[in-house]
Design a protein around this motif. Structure first.
Motif, mmCIF file in Angstrom:
data_model
loop_
_atom_site.group_PDB
_atom_site.id
_atom_site.type_symbol
_atom_site.label_atom_id
_atom_site.label_comp_id
_atom_site.label_asym_id
_atom_site.label_seq_id
_atom_site.Cartn_x
_atom_site.Cartn_y
_atom_site.Cartn_z
ATOM 1 N N SER A 98 1.000 -1.088 0.100
ATOM 2 C CA SER A 98 0.077 -0.038 -0.036
ATOM 3 C C SER A 98 1.058 1.274 0.059
ATOM 4 N N GLU A 99 1.768 1.213 0.724
ATOM 5 C CA GLU A 99 2.885 2.310 0.802
ATOM 6 C C GLU A 99 3.415 2.493 -0.652
ATOM 7 N N VAL A 100 3.649 1.526 -1.445
ATOM 8 C CA VAL A 100 4.299 1.674 -2.722
ATOM 9 C C VAL A 100 3.067 2.110 -3.753
ATOM 10 N N GLN A 101 1.989 1.831 -3.416
ATOM 11 C CA GLN A 101 0.883 2.119 -4.372
ATOM 12 C C GLN A 101 0.525 3.682 -4.265
ATOM 13 N N SER A 102 0.739 4.032 -3.064
ATOM 14 C CA SER A 102 0.416 5.336 -2.702
ATOM 15 C C SER A 102 1.402 6.477 -3.543
ATOM 16 N N LEU A 103 2.563 5.756 -3.857
ATOM 17 C CA LEU A 103 3.235 6.532 -4.673
ATOM 18 C C LEU A 103 3.160 6.511 -6.173
ATOM 19 N N ASN A 104 2.088 5.924 -6.614
ATOM 20 C CA ASN A 104 1.551 5.395 -8.020
ATOM 21 C C ASN A 104 2.778 4.661 -8.670
ATOM 22 N N LEU A 105 3.251 3.903 -8.257
ATOM 23 C CA LEU A 105 4.180 2.920 -8.760
ATOM 24 C C LEU A 105 3.929 1.571 -8.298
ATOM 25 N N PRO A 106 4.191 0.665 -9.376
ATOM 26 C CA PRO A 106 3.956 -0.718 -9.455
ATOM 27 C C PRO A 106 4.803 -1.430 -8.392
ATOM 28 N N TYR A 107 4.207 -2.430 -7.513
ATOM 29 C CA TYR A 107 4.748 -3.121 -6.379
ATOM 30 C C TYR A 107 5.016 -4.334 -6.858
ATOM 31 N N SER A 108 6.179 -4.981 -6.229
ATOM 32 C CA SER A 108 6.546 -6.238 -6.345
ATOM 33 C C SER A 108 7.460 -6.687 -5.429
ATOM 34 N N HIS A 109 7.730 -7.888 -4.857
ATOM 35 C CA HIS A 109 8.731 -8.329 -3.924
ATOM 36 C C HIS A 109 9.539 -9.725 -4.352
ATOM 37 N N LYS A 110 10.842 -9.589 -3.717
ATOM 38 C CA LYS A 110 11.298 -10.814 -4.031
ATOM 39 C C LYS A 110 11.810 -11.511 -2.722
ATOM 40 N N LEU A 111 11.561 -12.820 -2.419
ATOM 41 C CA LEU A 111 12.080 -13.397 -1.418
ATOM 42 C C LEU A 111 13.559 -14.040 -1.622
ATOM 43 N N VAL A 112 14.413 -13.241 -0.499
ATOM 44 C CA VAL A 112 15.922 -13.541 -0.626
ATOM 45 C C VAL A 112 16.346 -14.718 0.098
ATOM 46 N N LYS A 113 15.715 -14.919 1.499
ATOM 47 C CA LYS A 113 16.116 -15.761 2.309
ATOM 48 C C LYS A 113 14.965 -16.236 2.953
ATOM 49 N N ARG A 114 14.969 -17.597 3.437
ATOM 50 C CA ARG A 114 14.089 -18.422 4.038
ATOM 51 C C ARG A 114 14.789 -19.319 4.671
ATOM 52 N N THR A 115 14.751 -19.368 6.090
ATOM 53 C CA THR A 115 15.529 -20.470 6.935
ATOM 54 C C THR A 115 14.856 -20.787 8.269
ATOM 55 N N GLU A 116 14.374 -22.072 8.468
ATOM 56 C CA GLU A 116 13.986 -22.730 9.432
ATOM 57 C C GLU A 116 14.852 -23.045 10.493
ATOM 58 N N ARG A 117 14.863 -22.759 11.872
ATOM 59 C CA ARG A 117 16.133 -23.059 12.709
ATOM 60 C C ARG A 117 15.625 -22.774 14.031
ATOM 61 N N ARG A 118 16.668 -23.207 14.925
ATOM 62 C CA ARG A 118 16.471 -22.971 16.224
ATOM 63 C C ARG A 118 16.653 -21.591 16.870
ATOM 64 N N ASP A 119 16.352 -21.069 17.647
ATOM 65 C CA ASP A 119 16.786 -19.605 18.159
ATOM 66 C C ASP A 119 17.994 -19.418 18.468
#
Length: 248
Positions: A98-119
């Protein structure tokens, strides 16, 4: 079709071709970052000479760009690239799309990292809990048009949200997914300035040392901590404003 095409009517013939060319050229300069916020657009007469067209054709194109929110027209001063809209309230949890769309720009995202682990000790500090829990660590880059808008680094408590382990965050960013999945009761924001270094500078495509705005947020439910997220914005592309009244 670009958002400027959707913001106004089209003309016909040679004028239509020149009109669209002016729109595309100026839009491209703005979206690419070549013309940053505050940059003065060439005057109508200069653009008319450059494109060998009437001032009326240039005026129509600039009016359409202003309607799309890309430029601001000021009497006797000219036209300027608009500045990013300020975030309306620091204490609300906003959706980056919504922040990006408020600027009248197209939005997209890219998942760079996903790791499941103990804390780790750092996770306990970020989530503010005692004991040991499984966590999901996620990094995403959010885009406004072709440019990186925000770097998201997040840790999710999988004891509180076990469904997150199977969620497809490459399709839906973790922020809106969590808001729809888990009711939160308390949130805390911390806001600070940093100089972009290493991975953050590379992810945001800015030179090392660039001033950035960092918003850190923790959320809790009635059962305990849910998530901690660190959102890093290039400082010239984002601002935060809070409105409040005196306490009684």
């Amino acid at each position: 079709m670009s958002y400027t095409e959707m913001a106004g009517g089209m003309t016909t013939g040679k004028e239509a071709t020149l009109h669209q060319r002016i729109l595309s050229d100026i839009e491209g300069q703005i979206v690419s970052g070549a013309w940053p916020p505050g940059h003065r657009i060439p005057f109508e007469l200069a653009l008319a000479e450059q494109y060998d067209c009437s001032r009326m054709t240039v005026n129509k194109a600039l009016t359409q760009l202003a309607r799309a929110g890309l430029i601001e027209r000021r009497k006797r001063s000219g036209s300027f690239v608009t500045h990013p809209l300020a975030q309306s309230a620091v204490l609300e949890i906003h959706d980056i799309e919504s922040e990006v769309q408020s600027l009248n720009l197209p939005y997209s995202h890219k998942l760079v990292k996903r790791t499941e682990r103990r804390d780790r000790p750092e996770d306990a500090r970020r989530l503010q809990f005692a004991g040991s829990v499984p966590v999901l660590e996620i990094s995403c880059i959010h885009y406004a048009g072709p440019r990186p808008f925000c770097l998201e680094d997040r840790v999710i408590n999988l004891d509180a949200v076990p469904e997150a382990a199977k969620a497809d965050f490459a399709t839906l960013p973790p922020g809106p997914w969590l808001l729809n999945q888990v009711p939160w009761s308390t949130a805390e924001h911390q806001i600070r300035a940093i100089s972009a270094e290493g991975e953050a500078a590379a992810s945001l495509d800015v030179p090392k040392g660039t001033a950035c705005l960092v918003v850190e947020r923790r959320t809790w439910s009635s059962t305990g901590p849910i998530t901690h997220v660190r959102l890093t914005y290039p400082g010239d592309r984002h601002s935060l404003v809070a409105r409040f009244t005196p306490s009684s």
